[in-house]
Design a protein around this motif. Structure first.
Motif, PDB file in Angstrom:
ATOM      1  N   GLY A   1       0.771  -1.240   0.000  1.00  0.00           N
ATOM      2  CA  GLY A   1       0.000   0.000   0.000  1.00  0.00           C
ATOM      3  C   GLY A   1       0.798   1.283   0.000  1.00  0.00           C
TER       4      GLY A   1
ATOM      5  N   LEU B   1       0.959   2.964  -3.387  1.00  0.00           N
ATOM      6  CA  LEU B   1      -0.379   3.429  -3.758  1.00  0.00           C
ATOM      7  C   LEU B   1      -0.691   4.770  -3.101  1.00  0.00           C
ATOM      8  CD1 LEU B   1      -3.016   0.523  -3.777  1.00  0.00           C
ATOM      9  CD2 LEU B   1      -2.369   2.043  -5.654  1.00  0.00           C
TER      10      LEU B   1
ATOM     11  N   VAL C   1      -3.526   0.124   2.118  1.00  0.00           N
ATOM     12  CA  VAL C   1      -4.298   0.027   0.878  1.00  0.00           C
ATOM     13  C   VAL C   1      -5.692   0.639   1.075  1.00  0.00           C
ATOM     14  CG1 VAL C   1      -5.271  -1.537  -0.853  1.00  0.00           C
ATOM     15  CG2 VAL C   1      -3.017  -2.013   0.122  1.00  0.00           C
TER      16      VAL C   1
ATOM     17  N   PRO D   1      -9.020  -4.400  -0.386  1.00  0.00           N
ATOM     18  CA  PRO D   1      -7.640  -4.196   0.085  1.00  0.00           C
ATOM     19  C   PRO D   1      -6.922  -5.514   0.360  1.00  0.00           C
ATOM     20  CG  PRO D   1      -9.093  -2.630   1.147  1.00  0.00           C
ATOM     21  CD  PRO D   1      -9.978  -3.564   0.360  1.00  0.00           C
TER      22      PRO D   1
ATOM     23  N   VAL E   1      -5.413  -7.058  -2.782  1.00  0.00           N
ATOM     24  CA  VAL E   1      -4.183  -6.405  -3.234  1.00  0.00           C
ATOM     25  C   VAL E   1      -3.011  -6.846  -2.364  1.00  0.00           C
ATOM     26  CG1 VAL E   1      -3.023  -4.175  -3.547  1.00  0.00           C
ATOM     27  CG2 VAL E   1      -5.444  -4.415  -4.146  1.00  0.00           C
TER      28      VAL E   1
ATOM     29  N   THR F   1      -4.949  -5.842  -8.324  1.00  0.00           N
ATOM     30  CA  THR F   1      -4.000  -4.718  -8.408  1.00  0.00           C
ATOM     31  C   THR F   1      -4.130  -4.001  -9.755  1.00  0.00           C
ATOM     32  OG1 THR F   1      -2.478  -5.939  -6.978  1.00  0.00           O
ATOM     33  CG2 THR F   1      -1.567  -4.074  -8.205  1.00  0.00           C
TER      34      THR F   1
END
Length: 327
Positions: free
Chosen positions: A248, A251, A282, A301, A304, A312
């Motif tokens: 995360g 991101l 995330v 989340p 991912v 993703t």
């Protein structure tokens, strides 16, 4: 061999089969042609079944933590409708018109009726079968309770990972001509994560993975080029999409770059060292996406973080669609 097969057939179909020895006394007090079901004891020992029960109990307790409600056993704690009422009200953000505490059986069933009608209204658009009734829930039928909870988790896209392909063997007991007859049926409680957690509509990525794997590398290259164009500003570089976004951090930083703001470091874990910390990161990135006007990502989340490439790619492709011309 034929004797063995015959013995197996008798064990399933004969009156007073061995499995009936495990019944509670009240389960044998049936009227003529009345039917009762219960989970075969061997199924209850299945590790995946135990995991499903544990995941659902933990989820309920997390949702209801502010109500100081602690569920320990699904059948005993949910049959009267009290916990189900609180669970639905918390998840749906609504208030049901029911008495807070009901001791009588009639009152409990009335509350259950109201709760299950509200659930039916919520789930109606999905077109799902609803394999539970007021009598089944109040009668502590664990299969019915599990079906209900799995459906609620699916509808509300609960941040949990349900074990896949959990099935149980159910003993069906019926009284006929004064004798108890039993048979076994297989009841499917969960399917695949992708089917269960709300992604029923197929999208371009499903088609890409299933029918055009050769084009997948092109999509990945385009997305890597896109994210690096921005992450390079922080001297960061991505070479593997599924692994480098799993905690995360990238991101969150990417959202800050795309929206042109600095993300305070105390809002996320810069060096997460646990699954929960990565999920936090995330989830926080998803919140930033919503703030930026993007739709809620279809991915969870947890997916991912668990290195699910399709999840993703879905998240990054959403960003690419909105910010592909951003400098």
């Amino acid at each position: 061999m034929s004797d063995l097969q015959e013995e197996g057939k008798n064990a399933i179909n004969s009156p007073l089969a061995p499995s009936l020895a495990d019944l509670h006394p009240e389960d044998t007090l049936l009227e003529e042609n009345e039917e009762r079901t219960m989970i075969d004891p061997t199924s209850k020992d299945d590790p995946k079944f135990k995991e499903l029960v544990k995941v659902l109990i933990d989820w309920i307790n997390e949702v209801l933590v502010e109500d100081r409600i602690i569920v320990k056993q699904l059948e005993e704690d949910l049959f009267d409708g009290q916990v189900l009422q609180k669970l639905l009200e918390t998840l749906a953000g609504c208030k049901l018109n029911v008495a807070e505490v009901t001791q009588s059986e009639i009152g409990q069933k009335q509350k259950l009726q109201t709760v299950l009608e509200a659930v039916q209204e919520l789930l109606r658009p999905h077109g799902w079968a609803l394999p539970w009734t007021v009598d089944a829930i109040h009668g502590k039928n664990l299969v019915a309770i599990l079906h209900l909870l799995v459906s609620l988790a699916m509808h509300f896209r609960a941040p949990i990972r349900l074990p896949e392909h959990v099935s149980v063997q159910v003993v069906v007991v019926r009284k006929r001509e004064g004798l108890l007859h039993s048979s076994h049926v297989i009841e499917e409680l969960t399917t695949t994560t992708e089917q269960m957690m709300g992604r029923f509509e197929r999208d371009a990525f499903d088609t890409l993975f299933d029918h055009a794997p050769d084009k997948l590398s092109l999509v990945k290259k385009s997305l890597i080029t896109f994210v690096n164009k921005h992450l390079n500003k922080l001297n960061l570089e991505v070479t593997e999409l599924e692994t480098q976004f799993a905690d995360g951090v990238y991101l969150v930083l990417l959202m800050g770059l795309l929206e042109d703001y600095f993300v305070p470091l105390h809002h996320f874990y810069l060096t997460p060292d646990s699954f929960d910390q990565k999920v936090h990161n995330v989830s926080f990135a998803f919140e930033l996406m919503l703030d930026g006007g993007l739709q809620k990502p279809k991915a969870r989340p947890e997916d991912v973080v668990s290195l699910d490439l399709k999840s993703t790619l879905r998240v990054l492709y959403n960003l690419f669609n909105k910010y592909k011309n951003a400098e």
